[in-house]
Motif scaffolding. Structure first.
Motif, PDB file in Angstrom:
ATOM      1  N   ARG A 101     -30.978  23.882   0.901  1.00 48.36           N
ATOM      2  CA  ARG A 101     -30.521  24.176  -0.454  1.00 48.36           C
ATOM      3  C   ARG A 101     -30.918  22.861  -1.468  1.00 48.36           C
ATOM      4  NH1 ARG A 101     -26.620  25.158  -4.169  1.00 48.36           N
ATOM      5  NH2 ARG A 101     -25.522  23.206  -3.978  1.00 48.36           N
ATOM      6  N   PHE A 261     -25.517  22.776 -10.351  1.00 46.92           N
ATOM      7  CA  PHE A 261     -25.572  23.186  -8.970  1.00 46.92           C
ATOM      8  C   PHE A 261     -24.277  23.055  -8.357  1.00 46.92           C
ATOM      9  CE2 PHE A 261     -29.945  22.074  -9.803  1.00 46.92           C
ATOM     10  CZ  PHE A 261     -30.622  23.175  -9.645  1.00 46.92           C
ATOM     11  N   LYS A 455     -34.791  35.551   0.097  1.00 40.22           N
ATOM     12  CA  LYS A 455     -35.564  34.732  -0.705  1.00 40.22           C
ATOM     13  C   LYS A 455     -37.149  34.561  -0.242  1.00 40.22           C
ATOM     14  CE  LYS A 455     -31.547  31.877  -1.410  1.00 40.22           C
ATOM     15  NZ  LYS A 455     -30.877  30.639  -0.926  1.00 40.22           N
ATOM     16  N   ALA A 488     -35.119  35.142 -10.535  1.00 39.65           N
ATOM     17  CA  ALA A 488     -33.594  34.952 -10.383  1.00 39.65           C
ATOM     18  C   ALA A 488     -32.943  36.273  -9.899  1.00 39.65           C
ATOM     19  CB  ALA A 488     -33.066  34.556 -11.589  1.00 39.65           C
ATOM     20  N   GLU A 492     -27.235  34.261 -10.153  1.00 38.45           N
ATOM     21  CA  GLU A 492     -27.888  33.010 -10.150  1.00 38.45           C
ATOM     22  C   GLU A 492     -28.353  32.889 -11.667  1.00 38.45           C
ATOM     23  OE1 GLU A 492     -28.089  30.953  -7.374  1.00 38.45           O
ATOM     24  OE2 GLU A 492     -30.240  30.051  -7.459  1.00 38.45           O
ATOM     25  N   TYR A 617     -36.985  35.797  -5.435  1.00 36.44           N
ATOM     26  CA  TYR A 617     -36.011  36.692  -4.690  1.00 36.44           C
ATOM     27  C   TYR A 617     -36.796  38.009  -4.484  1.00 36.44           C
ATOM     28  CZ  TYR A 617     -32.221  33.327  -5.714  1.00 36.44           C
ATOM     29  OH  TYR A 617     -31.722  32.013  -5.751  1.00 36.44           O
ATOM     30  N   GLN A 659     -18.924  33.665  -7.501  1.00 33.30           N
ATOM     31  CA  GLN A 659     -18.737  32.872  -8.641  1.00 33.30           C
ATOM     32  C   GLN A 659     -16.956  32.755  -8.969  1.00 33.30           C
ATOM     33  OE1 GLN A 659     -22.169  33.713 -11.800  1.00 33.30           O
ATOM     34  NE2 GLN A 659     -21.759  35.593 -10.743  1.00 33.30           N
TER      35      GLN A 659
END
Lengths: 792, 225
Positions: A101, A261, A455, A488, A492, A617, A659
């Motif tokens: 990541r 991030f 991804k 995206a 995100e 994505y 989130q």
């Protein structure tokens, strides 16, 4: 014994809750302070102003800031940079392939600037040479097992570039209290020149060390003039480029900014928890004081007699303090035992790092000692203050009336405080819960359900062609409704900002908008609503290279009066010369991020400006319930075409809701401790009611003889408490409204504080009180009054 | 008014069973003033508690105004008590936190009387007991005699048909004691039935009839007037 037990349980819970909550507060408030000189380190965060108004504000800086600042500002003691462009990379070592990541580039002084310990390698040299890399201890274990990783070469791949980097160092996994969580760090010397001094791409974090806070402010003042020298392009020329020097220790609790991030904390939540911790501690103390005072008033006669026979106040003080000391000592001991038992379970919770280090944290021990001493002092002193005024003659002559009047105001005040606290906490719990439900339940304007996202793969030959081919192939799988590619996905940040202008704008205002690359199917797949104009279509050849779709927020930002004016209008994109791009549609604003964020100004397009906007994505919309099987088929297809890439997928609704994870945890913490507080209040009521009944035994008997029925006795005693609850409601309602109103102010989209929440809190308090008091009273109410009078 | 037949009351503890009233029978007519005498532990107070419906009986019959009340539940007893019986205790049993007025008002609070009527009745009875000037005082601010007058006022405020007095002068000096006994005599003259437990031969002489008890049984009955 009964009263001691009640006081003890109350103290254990309140002290324990206080220590645990303060541990959270301390944990959250001391991010990054493990670095030597942490108080001298700042992150230079960019913001742009137009005529004194902030046009945009990011956590990042451009690649070029660091070099220029070091050269121009004498106040800069040291400076280091992290370039996180394409931070998510596929890493290969022999047959081991993982997507990491946080793979970043960092200046060679990174390990001497910060205090992250290196397990292997020299801090001065580890990032000096091109194509070298430092990796975390867990990454080393993952790729190399027990073998020495130094000198071994990893393939670090983005969608366009492959780096072959020799491991030059192994660092300890970054501690939980670091805002930076890096997996691998490539030497900055490995990047291209463009990524070293370019001023038009803000994909770096720049950290500056200064001698003083004043120096940091001087740098802020000097920066706009420095930036003028580097504003060589048209874009953003109209704006003043400025920086905020944000202290390292503030980063974690500052609000989330674009291009950050780290999982952020919340200053407000920390403050709230701090107040909450204090309330729960005080509620426990109040319990203890109330019960001990009431009990000691029962002992007024004994104290009067003691005084009569010559006992000094000093002796009695010692006696009270010894009692208080023993109970508080017991409370701390019980808490410690419970904590030893509970810690493994708590460690499994969300804040595991916080509990992992629980016993190692000096704060925990310091706090325990402090509250033990404070608690002993307060809980020992208050009954003494009440009893010190005992007049021998009064007590001995007239014990009953003395008992009733003594410390009454204090005890009632404390009880009202407890009830008020309970009401405020119940209102807070319900409101926080409602806000969470509101955020998670509100229509986003984009459909994130039944969506499996994976991804895109690492660099390979004919990348775009293969990706398109696999996309088409996946569409034929049974149960797959649509497959679309994008830079995206909701949940995100879009994050790719460029400064664009409305065509023919006489003032040439640059507007920073987020650029969102999608394919033909994305807008339909996500059910984004086109308010005016049309979607991208294969029937319009130009769409692929020349067309834009704006969200309503972007439309307004460009200065279009309405959708009619926007559709058919033209935009000049940054760095694309005089080329005009046509606006073909306007989308209704949708929540790309959580409801904690405002709508974003987003420009949808199908091409990749500056060749930097890759598809990252692939969203697969699924029909029916067989998602797992479909995911398996997708992986097989993917692996057949991209054998050198890992398949990393997730369900979008879960991804989106992550989130709220922090907020949900926060809500759960508040809820658990609210119930604990209510439990302590109940214990207090139980104790006070029982003492009150003891004192009123004769009265109850007389009333019964005078014709009172058991329910009338219940009512009598209950009313005493309900009166206090009533007063607490009067105080607690506006207070809790004010607290929650302020809390909700931080959310752009928020629930209402409905009137019924206060009614609920009031009723709940009345009900809990009623039940507790009645349980205690019913025995007395049914007791034969003759027996009671005889005992009196 | 009261007829008890073969009344039995046994107190039981883990090790011991004590018969407080043993097949006790007697009758009290309406308007009578009866004194119950006997040594400590002979069952006088137990009898008074049963007559006042404050305690259960273990056997026998208790007829009050023509109704068998032995099996009445708590609620029925409470109603019967409120409407018909007033109590006067040796230790006054006033509530210290309530004023004289509030103490006297207590039995009326548990009836359906409105506040205005309650106030009127309380004031009337305070006037009768010559306590008006003390109506807002607390019990602890009064002398023993005054406190017992308040207790008597409370006992008579709802016009009970029966007053049960448990050594009403036990805690009083002779002057105050006589005052209280005179009050009782006056109440009896106005038609209230009175049963009084006492150790005092002097006080017993105010009554019409003296019942002497021993070991839970009536041993003699002397009619005085």
């Amino acid at each position: 014994m009964f009263y001691t037990l009640i006081s003890l349980i109350g103290l254990v819970i309140s002290m324990g809750a206080f220590v645990i909550l303060m541990n959270y507060v301390d944990f959250e408030s001391h991010y990054d302070d493990f670095h030597t000189d942490s108080d001298q380190i700042y992150r230079a965060e960019s913001y742009f102003t137009l005529n004194g108004t902030v046009a945009d504000s990011w956590a990042t800086s451009s690649f070029g800031y660091a070099g220029a600042m070091k050269a121009e500002f004498s106040e800069v003691k040291a400076i280091t940079r992290i370039n996180f462009k394409d931070n998510e990379r596929i890493v290969r070592y022999q047959d081991k392939i993982y997507r990491e990541r946080m793979v970043v580039f960092a200046d060679s002084n990174f390990f001497s600037f910060f205090s992250f310990p290196l397990l292997k390698g020299d801090p001065q040299k580890v990032l000096r040479e091109p194509n070298t890399i430092a990796i975390s201890a867990s990454a080393a274990k993952k790729y190399f097992g027990d073998a020495d990783p130094i000198g071994k070469v990893l393939d670090i791949t983005t969608r366009k570039v492959v780096f072959h980097c020799a491991v030059s160092g192994v660092f300890e996994d970054f501690p939980p209290q670091s805002h930076l969580k890096l997996d691998m760090i490539i030497s900055y010397a490995s990047t291209s020149q463009f990524e070293r001094d370019f001023w038009y791409m803000h994909s770096a974090y720049t950290y500056v060390k200064t001698n003083s806070e004043a120096d940091a402010r001087t740098i802020e003042k000097k920066f706009p003039a420095l930036a003028e020298k580097f504003k060589t392009e048209d874009a953003m020329r109209d704006k003043s480029w400025e920086i905020h020097m944000v202290p390292l220790s503030d980063i974690h609790l500052n609000p989330l900014k674009p291009m950050e991030f780290e999982v952020k904390g919340s200053k407000q939540n920390v403050r709230f928890i701090f107040v909450f911790a204090l309330i729960i501690l005080i509620v426990g103390w109040v319990n203890f004081i109330n019960i001990m005072t009431s009990k000691s008033i029962e002992r007024a006669g004994e104290i009067g007699l003691r005084k009569l026979v010559g006992s000094k106040m000093k002796h009695m003080m010692i006696q009270f303090f010894i009692e208080s000391f023993i109970i508080n000592f017991l409370a701390v001991s019980v808490f410690l035992i419970l904590m030893v038992i509970a810690l493994p379970f708590l460690t499994d919770l969300y804040y595991s790092p916080m509990f992992n280090q629980f016993w190692q944290r000096p704060m925990v021990w310091g706090l325990l000692v402090l509250i033990f001493l404070l608690s002993t002092l307060i809980t020992g002193a208050v009954p003494i203050l009440v009893l010190r005024k005992i007049k021998i003659a009064v007590v001995l002559k007239n014990r009953m009336s003395f008992r009733v009047g003594m410390g009454k105001g204090l005890r009632h005040g404390l009880i009202i405080f407890q009830f008020t606290a309970a009401i405020v906490l119940v209102v807070s719990t319900v409101t926080i819960r409602r806000q969470m439900d509101y955020m998670q339940g509100k229509d986003l304007g984009a459909d994130v359900t039944q969506t499996l996202v994976f991804k895109t793969p690492a660099k390979t030959d004919d990348y775009e062609g293969k990706l398109e081919m696999i996309t088409e192939k996946m569409k034929t799988i049974g149960g797959v409704k649509s497959v679309s590619r994008s830079s995206a996905v909701p949940g995100e940040m879009v994050d790719f900002f460029i400064a664009n202008q409305r065509d023919n704008d006489p003032e040439k205002v640059s507007v920073l908008t987020e650029m969102f690359r999608v394919d033909y199917d994305f807008i339909d797949a996500y059910q984004l609503k086109i308010v005016k104009g049309r979607n991208f279509s294969k029937s319009f050849g130009a769409d692929k290279d020349n067309s834009l779709i704006l969200t309503q927020s972007a439309m307004k930002l460009f200065g279009f009066k309405n959708e009619e004016e926007a559709v058919g209008g033209f935009i000049n994109l940054e760095g694309q010369g005089n080329k005009k791009y046509e606006v073909i549609g306007v989308l209704k604003d949708y929540h790309h991020l959580s409801l904690k964020e405002n709508f974003r100004p987003v420009v949808f397009l199908m091409f990749s400006p500056w060749n930097m906007l890759d598809f990252q994505y692939v969203s697969v919309k699924i029909q029916g319930a067989n998602a797992k099987a479909i995911a398996g088929m997708l992986e097989r297809e993917y692996k057949s075409v991209f054998p050198d890439s890992s398949f990393d997928s997730f369900f979008l609704d879960e991804f989106f809701n992550r989130q709220y994870k922090e907020d949900v945890t926060y809500g759960v913490i508040i809820m658990i401790f609210t119930w604990l507080t209510i439990f302590i209040v109940c214990l207090g009521i139980l104790g006070i009611a029982s003492l009150m009944l003891l004192r009123r035994t004769k009265e109850i008997a007389i009333r019964k003889i005078s014709g009172a029925k058991p329910w009338q006795i219940l009512k009598l005693i209950n009313m005493e408490f309900i009166r206090w609850v009533g007063l607490a409601i009067v105080i607690g309602t506006p207070l809790s409204w004010w607290i929650m109103h302020n809390w909700l102010e931080n959310f752009p989209y928020r629930t209402e504080i409905e009137w019924w929440i206060f009614v609920l809190a009031g009723l709940l308090t009345v009900l809990v009180t009623g039940i507790t008091v009645s349980i205690q009273t019913v025995k007395n109410a049914l007791e034969n009054p003759v027996k009671s009078l005889r005992n009196e | 008014m009261i007829k008890i037949t073969e009344l039995k009351k046994i107190y039981r503890s883990e090790e011991l069973e004590t018969t407080a009233l043993n097949d006790l029978s007697f009758e009290v007519k309406k308007g009578e003033f009866v004194a119950v005498m006997g040594p400590s532990g002979c069952g006088k107070s137990t009898l008074l508690n049963i007559l006042g419906l404050l305690d259960d009986l273990d056997g026998g019959s208790f007829i009050f105004n023509g109704t068998e009340v032995a099996k009445f539940n708590d609620y029925k007893r409470s109603d019967l008590r409120t409407e018909n019986i007033g109590f006067v205790f040796q230790s006054f049993n006033l509530i210290d936190e309530l004023t004289v007025f509030e103490n006297v008002e207590l039995p009326l609070i548990y009836t359906k009387l409105k506040e205005k009527e309650r106030k009127k009745k309380v004031d009337e009875v305070l006037e009768r007991m010559q306590l008006m000037h003390r109506r807002n005082h607390f019990p602890q601010q009064l002398s023993g005699g005054q406190q017992q007058r308040v207790a008597v006022a409370r006992a008579v405020v709802n016009d009970p048909k029966l007053i049960l007095a448990d050594e009403p002068t036990g805690n009083l000096d002779s002057v105050n004691g006589n005052e209280v006994m005179q009050l009782m005599t006056d109440l009896n003259a106005q038609g209230t039935t009175i049963i009084m437990v006492t150790h005092s031969e002097h006080d017993a002489k105010y009554s019409h009839r003296i019942i002497r008890m021993l070991d839970g049984q009536v041993v003699t009955e002397n009619i005085l007037a």
